[in-house]
Design a protein around this motif. Structure first.
Motif, PDB file in Angstrom:
ATOM      1  N   ASP A 168      -8.685  73.731 -68.589  1.00 50.76           N
ATOM      2  CA  ASP A 168      -7.394  73.149 -68.230  1.00 50.76           C
ATOM      3  C   ASP A 168      -7.564  72.212 -67.039  1.00 50.76           C
ATOM      4  O   ASP A 168      -7.843  72.655 -65.925  1.00 50.76           O
ATOM      5  CB  ASP A 168      -6.402  74.267 -67.897  1.00 50.76           C
ATOM      6  CG  ASP A 168      -4.992  73.757 -67.695  1.00 50.76           C
ATOM      7  OD1 ASP A 168      -4.808  72.541 -67.492  1.00 50.76           O
ATOM      8  OD2 ASP A 168      -4.069  74.587 -67.722  1.00 50.76           O
ATOM      9  N   TYR A 169      -7.404  70.919 -67.290  1.00 55.54           N
ATOM     10  CA  TYR A 169      -7.536  69.911 -66.237  1.00 55.54           C
ATOM     11  C   TYR A 169      -6.230  69.144 -66.046  1.00 55.54           C
ATOM     12  O   TYR A 169      -6.234  67.981 -65.672  1.00 55.54           O
ATOM     13  CB  TYR A 169      -8.676  68.950 -66.567  1.00 55.54           C
ATOM     14  CG  TYR A 169      -9.994  69.664 -66.745  1.00 55.54           C
ATOM     15  CD1 TYR A 169     -10.494  70.487 -65.742  1.00 55.54           C
ATOM     16  CD2 TYR A 169     -10.719  69.538 -67.912  1.00 55.54           C
ATOM     17  CE1 TYR A 169     -11.698  71.167 -65.901  1.00 55.54           C
ATOM     18  CE2 TYR A 169     -11.927  70.214 -68.078  1.00 55.54           C
ATOM     19  CZ  TYR A 169     -12.398  71.025 -67.068  1.00 55.54           C
ATOM     20  OH  TYR A 169     -13.589  71.700 -67.230  1.00 55.54           O
ATOM     21  N   THR A 170      -5.112  69.797 -66.295  1.00 54.26           N
ATOM     22  CA  THR A 170      -3.815  69.148 -66.133  1.00 54.26           C
ATOM     23  C   THR A 170      -3.323  69.322 -64.701  1.00 54.26           C
ATOM     24  O   THR A 170      -3.714  70.258 -63.997  1.00 54.26           O
ATOM     25  CB  THR A 170      -2.771  69.730 -67.101  1.00 54.26           C
ATOM     26  OG1 THR A 170      -2.678  71.139 -66.876  1.00 54.26           O
ATOM     27  CG2 THR A 170      -3.147  69.471 -68.538  1.00 54.26           C
ATOM     28  N   SER A 171      -2.424  68.434 -64.302  1.00 52.01           N
ATOM     29  CA  SER A 171      -1.863  68.500 -62.947  1.00 52.01           C
ATOM     30  C   SER A 171      -0.600  69.359 -62.906  1.00 52.01           C
ATOM     31  O   SER A 171      -0.202  69.827 -61.850  1.00 52.01           O
ATOM     32  CB  SER A 171      -1.516  67.097 -62.471  1.00 52.01           C
ATOM     33  OG  SER A 171      -0.479  66.561 -63.276  1.00 52.01           O
ATOM     34  N   TYR A 172       0.017  69.539 -64.056  1.00 50.46           N
ATOM     35  CA  TYR A 172       1.310  70.219 -64.161  1.00 50.46           C
ATOM     36  C   TYR A 172       2.376  69.523 -63.316  1.00 50.46           C
ATOM     37  O   TYR A 172       3.361  70.123 -62.925  1.00 50.46           O
ATOM     38  CB  TYR A 172       1.217  71.711 -63.822  1.00 50.46           C
ATOM     39  CG  TYR A 172       0.472  72.472 -64.881  1.00 50.46           C
ATOM     40  CD1 TYR A 172       1.072  72.784 -66.096  1.00 50.46           C
ATOM     41  CD2 TYR A 172      -0.849  72.828 -64.694  1.00 50.46           C
ATOM     42  CE1 TYR A 172       0.378  73.448 -67.085  1.00 50.46           C
ATOM     43  CE2 TYR A 172      -1.562  73.498 -65.680  1.00 50.46           C
ATOM     44  CZ  TYR A 172      -0.939  73.804 -66.868  1.00 50.46           C
ATOM     45  OH  TYR A 172      -1.628  74.454 -67.842  1.00 50.46           O
ATOM     46  N   ALA A 173       2.166  68.243 -63.034  1.00 51.18           N
ATOM     47  CA  ALA A 173       3.170  67.470 -62.310  1.00 51.18           C
ATOM     48  C   ALA A 173       4.349  67.206 -63.245  1.00 51.18           C
ATOM     49  O   ALA A 173       4.162  66.934 -64.432  1.00 51.18           O
ATOM     50  CB  ALA A 173       2.568  66.160 -61.824  1.00 51.18           C
ATOM     51  N   GLU A 174       5.524  67.292 -62.698  1.00 49.95           N
ATOM     52  CA  GLU A 174       6.726  67.089 -63.496  1.00 49.95           C
ATOM     53  C   GLU A 174       6.750  65.666 -64.059  1.00 49.95           C
ATOM     54  O   GLU A 174       6.444  64.707 -63.361  1.00 49.95           O
ATOM     55  CB  GLU A 174       7.965  67.331 -62.624  1.00 49.95           C
ATOM     56  CG  GLU A 174       9.203  67.600 -63.445  1.00 49.95           C
ATOM     57  CD  GLU A 174      10.356  68.062 -62.569  1.00 49.95           C
ATOM     58  OE1 GLU A 174      11.467  67.572 -62.796  1.00 49.95           O
ATOM     59  OE2 GLU A 174      10.119  68.908 -61.686  1.00 49.95           O
ATOM     60  N   GLY A 175       7.065  65.569 -65.332  1.00 50.23           N
ATOM     61  CA  GLY A 175       7.159  64.263 -65.965  1.00 50.23           C
ATOM     62  C   GLY A 175       5.831  63.677 -66.425  1.00 50.23           C
ATOM     63  O   GLY A 175       5.804  62.583 -66.978  1.00 50.23           O
TER      64      GLY A 175
END
Length: 107
Positions: A61-68
């Motif tokens: 998992d290399y996602t930022s989970y930043a909104e949008g």
């Protein structure tokens, strides 16, 4: 420790680096031709690779989970095994991957 990731798409290879206070380390280098599926996480094509979906794969998992910020599921072959990477990709990155491996891209 705060970690961030950088994706580099160069010479039809995806490179994922982890950026740390003391430098960077390359985690993956996967040629586009090894991409099997690139899709949104809710796409039926990646259903077999979800937890309980039947296909056992290593997940990164290399996602930022930043909104949008949309994220994508990449199923690819790396070092002889199938892996699943979760990535934040922009339109430019998707376009570059589609240009090199149209069959894999479902977005």
């Amino acid at each position: 420790t705060k970690r961030s990731y950088e994706y580099i798409l160069e010479n039809e290879v995806l490179k994922v680096d982890r950026i740390m206070e003391r430098g960077r380390v390359t985690l993956h280098e996967i040629p586009f031709r090894e991409f099997m599926i690139l899709a949104r996480p809710d796409d039926p094509a990646v259903a077999p690779y979800r937890k309980g979906g039947g296909e056992k794969v290593k997940k990164f998992d290399y996602t930022s989970y930043a909104e949008g910020v949309p994220w994508y599921t990449l199923i690819a072959r790396e070092d002889g095994e199938t892996v699943k990477l979760l990535l934040d990709l922009n339109d430019e990155a998707i376009k570059a991957i589609r240009h090199a491996n149209r069959e894999a891209v479902r977005v």
